[in-house]
Every structure is written in C-alpha cells, then in structure tokens.
Design an enzyme around this catalytic site. Structure first.
Site, PDB file in Angstrom:
ATOM      1  N   TRP A 324       7.082   6.775 -11.932  1.00  0.00           N
ATOM      2  CA  TRP A 324       7.222   7.146 -10.562  1.00  0.00           C
ATOM      3  C   TRP A 324       5.766   7.113  -9.833  1.00  0.00           C
ATOM      4  CZ3 TRP A 324       4.940  11.267  -7.860  1.00  0.00           C
ATOM      5  CH2 TRP A 324       5.638  11.620  -6.381  1.00  0.00           C
ATOM      6  N   HIS A 325       5.034   7.643 -10.680  1.00  0.00           N
ATOM      7  CA  HIS A 325       3.299   7.475  -9.992  1.00  0.00           C
ATOM      8  C   HIS A 325       2.833   6.404  -9.886  1.00  0.00           C
ATOM      9  CE1 HIS A 325       3.881  11.797 -11.701  1.00  0.00           C
ATOM     10  NE2 HIS A 325       3.071  12.199 -10.477  1.00  0.00           N
ATOM     11  N   GLY A 326       3.043   5.226 -10.763  1.00  0.00           N
ATOM     12  CA  GLY A 326       2.523   4.170 -10.178  1.00  0.00           C
ATOM     13  C   GLY A 326       3.202   3.070 -11.091  1.00  0.00           C
TER      14      GLY A 326
END
Lengths: 470, 336
Positions: A324-326
């Site tokens: 989700w973060h990257g």
C-alpha cells in the site's frame, strides 16, 4: 495544495469566512465540497474526475447495498465498488510495477518485452481516498452502518479537504453524522485547532524538513559504503523525518477540521514509545492499521483459525500494508519485516510474561524503536542493494566506511532522535491536549510563539509531505 | 490551556520576535528582495510573446544575468528585454524550449560562457540538467504552485528575513549550515550569496563585493574550485555546435534574430577559458558558422575596460556602463 504554503493560508481563510457567514447549512456544505475540489484540483484539475467517479460509484453501490436483499446482487455491488477503487489504484499506482515484474519474469524464460513508455501520474492521495470509500461500501455490505442521508454528505465524506490526500482514513460513521446537523467550532475548539495546525506545521517544516531531511537524503542518496555512525544517523534522521512529516500532516488535518467544528480521529499516539509491534500498530498510522485489521486481517480469519492460519493472515496483511505504501519490493519487504516481528512477538508473548515497570518498559521500547529503524532502511532505500549496504554499515560490517556527515549534523540528528524517543516515552500515556490543559496559559502562548517564529524563519520551500506519494 | 489570551500572547510575541529578526537581518545587509528561483523564472517565461518581432529575450548563464542591466537597456532602446538568463545553467534547454514550443520571432541576445555552453545536451551534465529542470518546471508547475508564487511574491519585497535558498541566508536551514565544519568530512567550498534580483529578474550584485576583498576572495576560491575540473575536450565542438546552429537556423527561418555576446571575465576565468575553450576554435568558430552578429568584450576597448571583482561578473555600476556601451555598439552596427 500543501498545508505548508501561503496559498493554503489564504484558501483556508476564505473557507473560514464563508463557514461563519449566516447562510444555510446546506450552502456551507456545498461550499466546503467545492473548496475540497479546488484544494485537490489546484494540484492537477483533471484528476478531480477520479474523485467524482469514486464518489458516484460508491454512493450508488452504497444505496444498492442498503436496499438490495438478494445476497448475490449485494455481492456484485460490493465487487463493483472494490473493482473500481482497486482498479484506479492498480492502474495509477501499480501499473508500472506490474509491467516491470512481468518484463523480468518473461525475461527469465528468454523472452523480450519492451513496454511503451508510460507517463501516468500518480494521483495525490489515491491510496487514502480509495480505501476510505471502499470502507463505506464494505461496511454497507455487512450492514454495519446506515447509508449517508444525502449525496452531498457522502461526497463531503469522500472529499473533505483536511484529510483528503494523506488521511487520517476516516470511517463514514465517524464523519458523515457530523455533516448531518449544523456545526461550528466552539471558541475553545477553534483555538485548539489553530494550535494543532501550528504544531503540525512545525513538525513538518522545522523538525522534518529543516532538521532531518538533508541528513537522511545524504545517507540514503550516497553510493558509497558508509561509516557506522553515518549509517545510523541517516536511518534515525529518516525515522524522525517520516514521523514528523506524517504525524505533522495528521495533526494539521485534525486541527484544520477542528477549526471548522469537525472532529477527526487521532492517527498517531507516540509510536516510538511502543513496547512491541502490536502496540506500534495501535499507535502508528492508526487509521490505516485499523483499516487493514477490519477489512483484511479479520475477513481473512484473523486469529480465529489456529496459529498457522494466524501467521499467514498476519503476514498477508503486513505484506499488503507494505505494498500500500509504494509499488516496490522494498516496501513489500518492509511489510514482511513488520509481519515477521509481529509473528515473533506473538510467539514470545505465548511463552513469556513480562511485568512491565518503568525501567524494563523503556528498554523494551528502545528495543522496539531500534527494530523499527531497521525496517525504515528498506522503506527509504530505493533498492535492496542500498538497504543491505546500509545495514552492513549499521552492524559494523564495513569498518572503513565513508564519512558523509559532519559532526554537527550527527549531533543534530542524534539530539532530535533522542528527544523524539524520550518525548514519546513520557507522553505515551497522555496526550498533547491533556498536557496543554495543565500548562499555564503564558507558557503555552510562549511555546506557540516560538513555533510560529521558527516556522517563519524556517520558511521552507513548500516541500511535499512524504505520504502524498502513497 | 488555549484561550484568547494565549492566542493574543502568541501572536504578539511572534510579532516582536520576527520584528527583531527582521532588524537583525537588515543589520547584516540583507535587503527585502524576491527570490530568483524556478517559480520566478517560470513566471517570466510566460511573458514570451509569439510573433512579436519587437520582443527581446536575454538568455545565457550568470554573466548575462549580472552584466545586462534592464533599466539601461530600456532607456537606450525603448524596449525592456525579458531576462531569462539563469545562474549556473546552460542556455541550451531555454533556447530549445523557445524554438520548439513558441512562435517567438523577436531578438534573442545569448551570452556565451564557454563552460556552460559548449557541453553535451544530456541530463547527466549538471549545467544542462539544472536548466532543463527549470524549463520542465514551467510546464509541470501546478496551479497551487502558481498561487503560492504570486502570494509569496507579494510578501518577499517587504521582508528581508525571507531571503533564503543560498548559503549564508537567514533562513533556519542555511543558518544551521553555517556551523563551522569539524573536519569529519571534507568541507564544501564556501559559496555565499553575492547578488539579489529585482522583480523582473534584473540582477544587482551585492555592493559589498566592490570593496570587501575577503568576500571577493571567497567567491574567487569557489570559481577556482569549480573551474579546476574543466579539461579541454574538443569533442564538445561536434557535440554542441550542431545543436545550437540548428536552433539558430530555425529562429532565423521564422524571422527572428540572434545576437551572440561574450561578456567580460578576468583572472582565473580568462586564463581557464583561454586554455580549455580557445577562442579561435570555440567562440569565433561558432560565431562564423552561425552567421550571427557577435560581440566579444576583448574586441572593443570600451567593453574591455572592466575588471569583474570575482573574475566572472561585473559589479552593478560597471554592468550599467557595460550595458550602455554594448548597446551603443549594437545600435551603431544596426543589429538592434
């Protein structure tokens, strides 16, 4: 639009003036919605379209999910909502990553594939608002909430500008009811909101951008094998930077909303004083971790189906949390490390019982903080090679490493990191509000003035918040 | 706890602290000015007019920026040129942008600083990349950035403490950077600010540079350090000439005019440029192939009378005279 910009000050002043005009509640909400679109559109106007699509799809899906009784059709409406939102995410955020991996995989079997050059822009905050709207549809599916009474209220829920681009990710039952009845900040709410806005900007501009970002950039941008002190300093600098940056944004968002009379939930509760990783995730980016818990971990079975399944569920949740973060394997590995720590912690808790006191507590918190810092290396490094080199330096594998930071930079970062850790430790069972309420007015006013002055002197070049890219 | 009196105290104290800080900054010689950054450059870039043969653009690196004074230019020619020169940046990306993305057909005055001009057109080359970033920013800047620029532009000319972005400036980050190096790492070359710009990007060299020999020496050391890496590489002739010649031809084809200049230098720079970029093979050869009117300061006693205090740029009083002199020559030649 960035909170740390003159443009935002003018924008927010106009919003506040309109908010206090003697017009109907519906008019005020319409203005707030329009302001939210302007807030987003000033970055890239066409991408407001995505917000509209997301809003329209989830509004319709929510209504259908409420009215429909046929389980098959209800499931179809839920899937429509998930597919549209996840479709946006996959297309805009993960498209390049998927193609890159596809290319690598078919390269392994000797085939060549050259994708067309892509210039897809990552819409700001897409991971936040898609998760927020999906939570509405999923809650409607499980009949946990009532539908938003009006389209305007729902559109505002999706688009409310203070938390639109970097959270907190708010559930509809936390926000929609607040749009139902006319609301206005009380004087004390308004003042406290203004204080929080200042505090959040101070965290972002002074602490993250001025005191820590350069050292983190120097270390993580270096192509050399570094000295142990530089490696730790750079990692601690990033660890502090990302906290101040992200917690600063959340604090601003909460403060701005409060100045309008809207209450947003906390997103950070002194995470670096956590004892263990399960506590960390109750203190760090709370709105995301609770989202992942409620909409991924628990539906996967949570801890209800035996140890093995629990481990798998934990790992899956954290791997996806990393992703989700990257769109990169280093983020996935960051998630893996967190999942691994959680599993080990769970195992340890099942075997040992520690009675916490102030002394072992701070040591365990320091241990947790150290392990968190190791995960940040993978989060910040763009490649595994960089991360491994840096970890090698941190653990004395490169005694002749290069020195890239001057002594005063090291002192600066280590002082901030120490203060950060200690302040989290001493604040872990309280809140800024509780402390402020006990502080004499003239001390609080003086602290406020110092923050405002340093903000003005720091100026800053309007650096983006790190989490905008997620 | 927060109350109205807390807020009043905070605002009053902030006002007092900032007023004190402003006075301190002014006492150190900082004057209220606008920041010469990519935002200001992009704002000026918007002023390029299509199909206006009367418009004059100045492009190049810092020598064009410092040495051409816009007030004198306007006084002598009746036209205020648009200053698009940028310190430490190659004019290549700017010229390419003008030719490829506008229908400009006026006059371009392009100053040639060899180490920033005869280079490869590639992002790995810092002088190219820095200019390209500004050009790209012109196209990619958001409406929010435009709004911020307009607002900060309204405030900057009144507050000296808002000077930031360069070594020795009174912003917090620059102040921290002034802590003396401890020798743990190789110290960087000191390179403090020595100019400020006006709202139309007219550059004023700090008056201190005219008299403070230690300050001059600091900048000279910086030039010597940066320039010491320059090595003669005649491949650059084949790499850079065709790029510029093609763009100049396109400008001429649409009715535009290009005037080339080589503004004054002295000391280390004259020596280094003579050695690494010999005039005959570089400037003269380029001028000849381009067919453009060109002005090298060495060719005109009136242009060769100046001594740049830090070897590369004229102090503002000299720049004013230089601008008048070169314009007089250009007018006499009928190129302006």
């Amino acid at each position: 639009m960035l909170f740390n910009s003159l443009g935002f000050i003018v924008f927010f002043a106009i919003v506040l003036i309109y908010w206090h005009l003697p017009v109907t509640w519906t008019h005020k909400k319409r203005m707030l919605l329009l302001a939210s679109y302007v807030f987003y559109g000033l970055w890239n106007p066409p991408l407001v379209l995505l917000l509209w699509i997301s809003t329209a799809v989830d509004w319709v899906a929510g209504k259908k999910l409420h009215a429909e009784t046929d389980p098959r059709k209800r499931k179809q409406w839920l899937w429509l909502s998930i597919l549209v939102n996840m479709g946006f995410l996959v297309f805009f955020k993960y498209g390049g990553f998927l193609i890159e991996n596809f290319q690598a995989i078919i390269g392994l079997i000797g085939l060549e594939f050259t994708p067309l050059e892509s210039d897809i822009i990552l819409p700001m905050g897409i991971s936040f608002y898609t998760f927020q709207t999906m939570s509405y549809s999923i809650d409607m599916y499980y009949r946990k909430i009532q539908p938003a009474p009006r389209f305007l209220d729902f559109a505002l829920y999706v688009t409310f500008f203070p938390q639109l681009v970097a959270g907190p990710i708010v559930r509809s039952d936390e926000l929609v009811p607040q749009f139902d009845q006319p609301t206005r900040a009380t004087r004390s709410q308004f003042l406290w909101g203004a204080f929080l806005l200042t505090l959040g900007l101070f965290e972002k501009v002074v602490m993250a951008d001025v005191l820590l970002s350069d050292q983190a950039d120097t270390v993580f941008g270096s192509d050399k094998i570094l000295h142990v002190l530089d490696a730790w300093t750079g990692t601690l600098a990033f660890s502090g930077q990302i906290f101040f940056d992200f917690a600063g944004y959340s604090t601003c968002a909460i403060g701005i909303a409060l100045m309008l009379g809207i209450v947003l939930p906390d997103n950070f509760r002194y995470p670096y004083a956590s004892i263990g990783f399960s506590e960390l995730w109750q203190r760090w980016h709370i709105s995301l971790s609770s989202w992942l818990r409620d909409y991924l971990y628990i539906p996967l079975g949570g801890n209800r189906s035996g140890t093995r399944r629990t481990v798998i569920n934990l790992m899956l949740t954290m791997l996806l949390g990393g992703l989700w973060h990257g769109a990169g394997w280093t983020f996935v590995f960051w998630g893996f490390l967190h999942g691994f720590y959680l599993v080990v912690e769970r195992w340890l808790r099942g075997r040992y019982t520690i009675v916490l006191n102030a002394w072992n507590g701070i040591l365990l918190a320091l241990g947790t903080y150290t392990l968190v810092n190791i995960t940040w290396v993978f989060f910040r490094a763009r490649e595994f090679g960089t991360a491994l080199d840096l970890l090698g330096s941190m653990f004395f594998l490169h005694p002749d490493g290069e020195k890239v930071l001057d002594t005063h930079e090291i002192i600066q970062v280590l002082s901030v990191a120490t203060l950060l850790f200690l302040s989290h430790w001493f604040m872990r069972n309280t809140s800024v509000k509780a402390v402020a309420d006990k502080t004499p007015w003239w001390i609080l006013g003086s602290i406020w003035a110092v923050m405002l002055t340093l903000l003005a002197v720091a100026q800053g070049s309007g650096e983006q918040f790190i989490y905008f890219q997620f | 706890m927060t109350s109205i009196r807390t807020l009043v105290l905070a605002i009053s104290l902030t006002g007092i602290l900032l007023a004190g800080w402003e006075m301190h900054c002014r006492s150190l010689g900082f004057l209220p000015t606008v920041e010469d950054d990519k935002h200001l450059w992009a704002e000026k870039r918007t002023l390029i007019r299509d199909n206006d043969p009367d418009q004059v653009l100045i492009i190049g690196a810092s020598r064009a920026h410092f040495d051409f004074q816009l007030n004198e230019w306007e006084e002598l020619t009746g036209i205020r040129p648009l200053m698009l020169a940028a310190n430490g940046k190659s004019p290549g990306p700017v010229l390419q942008d003008i030719i490829e993305n506008t229908a400009f057909n006026g006059t371009i005055v392009m100053n040639i600083t060899p180490s920033l001009f005869f280079i490869a057109q590639h992002d790995s080359v810092g002088e190219w990349h820095r200019a390209k970033e500004w050009v790209d920013f012109y196209y990619s800047r958001t409406w929010a950035q435009r709004l911020n620029h307009c607002l900060s532009y309204a405030v900057q000319p009144y507050l000296a403490f808002l000077t930031d972005g360069e070594e020795g400036d009174p912003d917090l980050k620059s102040l921290l950077a002034t802590l003396p190096p401890t020798g743990r790492t190789k110290p960087g070359t000191p390179f403090p600010r020595f100019s400020q710009v006006e709202s139309d990007r007219n550059t004023i060299m700090l008056a201190r540079m005219e008299t403070d020999t230690a300050f001059q020496k600091t900048i000279q050391n910086a030039w010597a350090t940066f320039g010491s890496k320059s090595k003669r590489n005649d491949d650059m002739i084949d790499i850079s000439f065709p790029f510029y010649l093609d763009l100049i031809k396109q400008l001429k084809d649409r009715g535009g005019k290009m005037i080339l200049t080589f503004n004054p230098s002295s000391g280390f720079y004259t020596e280094m440029e003579g050695r690494v970029y010999p005039r005959a093979q570089y400037f003269d050869a380029f001028v000849k192939q381009s067919g453009c009117p060109a002005y090298h300061f060495n060719d005109y006693p009136l242009l060769d009378q100046f001594s740049p205090p830090e070897w590369s740029h004229l102090c503002t009083p000299d720049a004013r005279v230089y601008t008048r002199e070169i314009l007089t020559i250009m007018k006499a030649d009928g190129v302006l």
